[in-house]
Design a protein around this motif. Structure first.
Motif, PDB file in Angstrom:
ATOM      1  N   THR A   1       7.918  68.976  -1.615  1.00 43.15           N
ATOM      2  CA  THR A   1       8.231  68.834  -0.192  1.00 43.15           C
ATOM      3  C   THR A   1       8.714  67.419   0.105  1.00 43.15           C
ATOM      4  O   THR A   1       8.682  66.539  -0.754  1.00 43.15           O
ATOM      5  N   GLU A   2       9.130  67.213   1.340  1.00 42.84           N
ATOM      6  CA  GLU A   2       9.613  65.902   1.748  1.00 42.84           C
ATOM      7  C   GLU A   2       8.521  64.844   1.663  1.00 42.84           C
ATOM      8  O   GLU A   2       8.801  63.674   1.433  1.00 42.84           O
ATOM      9  N   SER A   3       7.277  65.248   1.861  1.00 46.52           N
ATOM     10  CA  SER A   3       6.163  64.302   1.794  1.00 46.52           C
ATOM     11  C   SER A   3       5.705  64.043   0.358  1.00 46.52           C
ATOM     12  O   SER A   3       4.791  63.266   0.130  1.00 46.52           O
ATOM     13  N   GLY A   4       6.320  64.712  -0.621  1.00 51.26           N
ATOM     14  CA  GLY A   4       5.991  64.500  -2.018  1.00 51.26           C
ATOM     15  C   GLY A   4       4.953  65.463  -2.566  1.00 51.26           C
ATOM     16  O   GLY A   4       4.511  65.333  -3.702  1.00 51.26           O
ATOM     17  N   LEU A   5       4.557  66.437  -1.774  1.00 45.28           N
ATOM     18  CA  LEU A   5       3.565  67.422  -2.190  1.00 45.28           C
ATOM     19  C   LEU A   5       4.242  68.512  -3.027  1.00 45.28           C
ATOM     20  O   LEU A   5       5.286  69.039  -2.649  1.00 45.28           O
ATOM     21  N   THR A   6       3.657  68.843  -4.167  1.00 48.03           N
ATOM     22  CA  THR A   6       4.193  69.895  -5.032  1.00 48.03           C
ATOM     23  C   THR A   6       3.477  71.196  -4.717  1.00 48.03           C
ATOM     24  O   THR A   6       2.250  71.265  -4.785  1.00 48.03           O
TER      25      THR A   6
END
Length: 160
Positions: free
Chosen positions: A121-126
């Motif tokens: 995601t944009e927040s870096g969450l996989t």
């Protein structure tokens, strides 16, 4: 009416039905679907609760709220994952393989590799893309089960 059932067409149709019923792949699919009836009911109840409780009827929660997402989760995981596991088990059992449970696990892992793509995601969450883990991925699951079980059977026959 009796002449209709004794006609050449009906006799050929009965022969075709018998051949279709003795197919190991289709027999395993039938057994997997019959085993899934309880799980399908859990998903259906989850869907009903989400539909009744949403803003359109009772207004308890909105679509996309955390409560809605938690209640909707069983519906999203209802079919494909369970179909692949049970179908892999039944197909390996029909082919008289030594450990059908391991075939089911292998088919499930292969299915997750094919259908459960990882998304950042944009927040870096996989996260896992759940698009094809529901009903949309069933046909992909059929192909994965067929290929994985057949490859394992071939490897077992050739001592690979």
């Amino acid at each position: 009416m009796e002449k209709l059932f004794q006609s050449k067409f009906m006799i050929k149709l009965q022969d075709f039905g018998q051949k279709l019923g003795s197919n190991k792949f289709l027999a395993a699919l039938q057994a997997a679907m019959m085993s899934l009836m309880g799980i399908i009911m859990v998903g259906a109840i989850s869907q009903i609760i989400c539909s009744v409780g949403s803003e359109t009827l009772l207004g308890l929660f909105k679509t996309g709220d955390s409560v809605y997402n938690i209640l909707y989760l069983p519906y999203q995981f209802t079919l494909s994952l369970w179909v692949v596991a049970l179908f892999g088990y039944n197909y390996a059992k029909n082919l008289k393989m030594k450990s059908p449970i391991m075939n089911a696990v292998d088919a499930l892992v292969c299915f997750l590799l094919v259908a459960g793509a990882l998304i950042v995601t944009e927040s870096g969450l996989t996260t896992i893309d759940m698009t094809y883990l529901g009903a949309q991925g069933m046909f992909i699951g059929f192909i994965v089960v067929f290929l994985s079980v057949r490859i394992e059977k071939l490897c077992a026959e050739k001592n690979i």
